[in-house]
Design a protein around this motif. Structure first.
Motif, short mmCIF file in Angstrom:
data_model
loop_
_atom_site.label_atom_id
_atom_site.label_comp_id
_atom_site.label_asym_id
_atom_site.label_seq_id
_atom_site.Cartn_x
_atom_site.Cartn_y
_atom_site.Cartn_z
N GLN A 85 0.85 -1.19 0.00
CA GLN A 85 0.00 0.00 0.00
C GLN A 85 0.89 1.24 0.00
N GLY A 86 0.84 2.01 -1.06
CA GLY A 86 1.61 3.23 -1.15
C GLY A 86 3.09 3.01 -1.37
N GLY A 87 3.55 1.80 -1.43
CA GLY A 87 4.97 1.51 -1.62
C GLY A 87 5.20 0.85 -2.96
N PRO A 88 6.44 0.47 -3.22
CA PRO A 88 6.75 -0.16 -4.50
C PRO A 88 6.25 -1.61 -4.56
N SER A 89 5.96 -2.05 -5.77
CA SER A 89 5.69 -3.46 -5.98
C SER A 89 7.02 -4.20 -5.90
N SER A 90 6.97 -5.45 -5.50
CA SER A 90 8.18 -6.23 -5.34
C SER A 90 7.99 -7.63 -5.91
N ALA A 91 9.10 -8.24 -6.25
CA ALA A 91 9.13 -9.65 -6.65
C ALA A 91 10.11 -10.35 -5.72
N TYR A 92 9.62 -11.31 -4.98
CA TYR A 92 10.45 -12.11 -4.09
C TYR A 92 10.82 -13.39 -4.82
N VAL A 93 12.11 -13.69 -4.89
CA VAL A 93 12.58 -14.91 -5.56
C VAL A 93 12.88 -15.93 -4.47
N VAL A 94 12.18 -17.08 -4.53
CA VAL A 94 12.24 -18.09 -3.49
C VAL A 94 12.69 -19.42 -4.09
N ASP A 95 13.49 -20.16 -3.34
CA ASP A 95 13.86 -21.52 -3.72
C ASP A 95 12.78 -22.45 -3.19
N PRO A 96 11.97 -23.07 -4.05
CA PRO A 96 10.85 -23.89 -3.57
C PRO A 96 11.28 -25.19 -2.88
N ARG A 97 12.54 -25.59 -3.04
CA ARG A 97 12.99 -26.82 -2.41
C ARG A 97 13.17 -26.68 -0.91
N ASN A 98 13.53 -25.47 -0.45
CA ASN A 98 13.74 -25.29 0.99
C ASN A 98 13.10 -24.02 1.54
N GLY A 99 12.45 -23.23 0.69
CA GLY A 99 11.75 -22.04 1.14
C GLY A 99 12.65 -20.85 1.39
N ALA A 100 13.90 -20.91 1.00
CA ALA A 100 14.83 -19.82 1.26
C ALA A 100 14.55 -18.64 0.34
N LEU A 101 14.59 -17.44 0.89
CA LEU A 101 14.45 -16.22 0.11
C LEU A 101 15.79 -15.94 -0.56
N LEU A 102 15.82 -15.98 -1.89
CA LEU A 102 17.06 -15.79 -2.63
C LEU A 102 17.30 -14.33 -2.98
N GLY A 103 16.24 -13.56 -3.09
CA GLY A 103 16.41 -12.16 -3.43
C GLY A 103 15.09 -11.45 -3.53
N LYS A 104 15.17 -10.12 -3.59
CA LYS A 104 13.98 -9.28 -3.68
C LYS A 104 14.25 -8.21 -4.73
N ILE A 105 13.29 -8.04 -5.64
CA ILE A 105 13.40 -7.03 -6.68
C ILE A 105 12.27 -6.03 -6.45
N GLU A 106 12.62 -4.74 -6.31
CA GLU A 106 11.61 -3.72 -6.09
C GLU A 106 11.35 -2.96 -7.38
N PHE A 107 10.10 -2.59 -7.57
CA PHE A 107 9.67 -1.82 -8.74
C PHE A 107 9.06 -0.52 -8.25
N PRO A 108 9.88 0.50 -8.02
CA PRO A 108 9.34 1.76 -7.49
C PRO A 108 8.44 2.45 -8.49
N PRO A 109 7.43 3.16 -8.02
CA PRO A 109 6.56 3.87 -8.96
C PRO A 109 7.34 4.97 -9.67
N SER A 110 7.06 5.13 -10.93
CA SER A 110 7.79 6.11 -11.73
C SER A 110 7.17 7.49 -11.52
N ALA A 111 8.02 8.52 -11.35
CA ALA A 111 7.54 9.88 -11.15
C ALA A 111 7.01 10.47 -12.45
N SER A 112 7.66 10.18 -13.55
CA SER A 112 7.21 10.69 -14.84
C SER A 112 7.38 9.62 -15.90
N ARG A 113 6.56 9.67 -16.91
CA ARG A 113 6.64 8.70 -17.99
C ARG A 113 6.87 9.36 -19.29
#
Length: 113
Positions: A85-113
């Motif tokens: 809510q009000g923050g950037p969208s994110s993509a969490y990359v997870v290893d499904p074999r053990n549930g470990a969080l491998l990384g997080k990618i943030e997609f901040p909202p763009s100020a201008s297009r």
């Protein structure tokens, strides 16, 4: 008339043909053995949802007010799309074999297009 020594194939050719035949037989046996091993061996690492002794429990903290939008399998990884809510969208990359969080990618909202 050709003598018997001239009519037969050279010795090196016979050895080469026998050697290649043995390589084909050995390769076939190895391939069949590997297929049988993969079929007969249960792969517990790829069944984390079992919840038993081979399962796992992993908690991945999300920001307050965030919600999971979707999950997508990509190769041997799981990508979880999270919207805040009000923050950037994110993509969490997870290893499904053990549930470990491998990384997080943030997609901040763009100020201008």
């Amino acid at each position: 008339m050709a003598s018997p020594a001239q009519a037969s194939a050279p010795l090196w050719l016979k050895v080469l043909v026998i050697g290649m035949g043995l390589l084909i037989v050995v390769g076939f046996v190895v391939a069949v053995a590997e297929i049988a091993r993969r079929i007969s061996t249960p792969n517990a690492a790829y069944s984390p949802a079992s919840g038993g002794a081979g399962g796992f429990a992993e908690r991945i903290a999300l920001p307050s007010g965030a919600r999971v939008v979707s999950m997508t399998a990509v190769g041997d990884r799981l990508v979880v799309h999270v919207e805040s809510q009000g923050g950037p969208s994110s993509a969490y990359v997870v290893d499904p074999r053990n549930g470990a969080l491998l990384g997080k990618i943030e997609f901040p909202p763009s100020a201008s297009r």
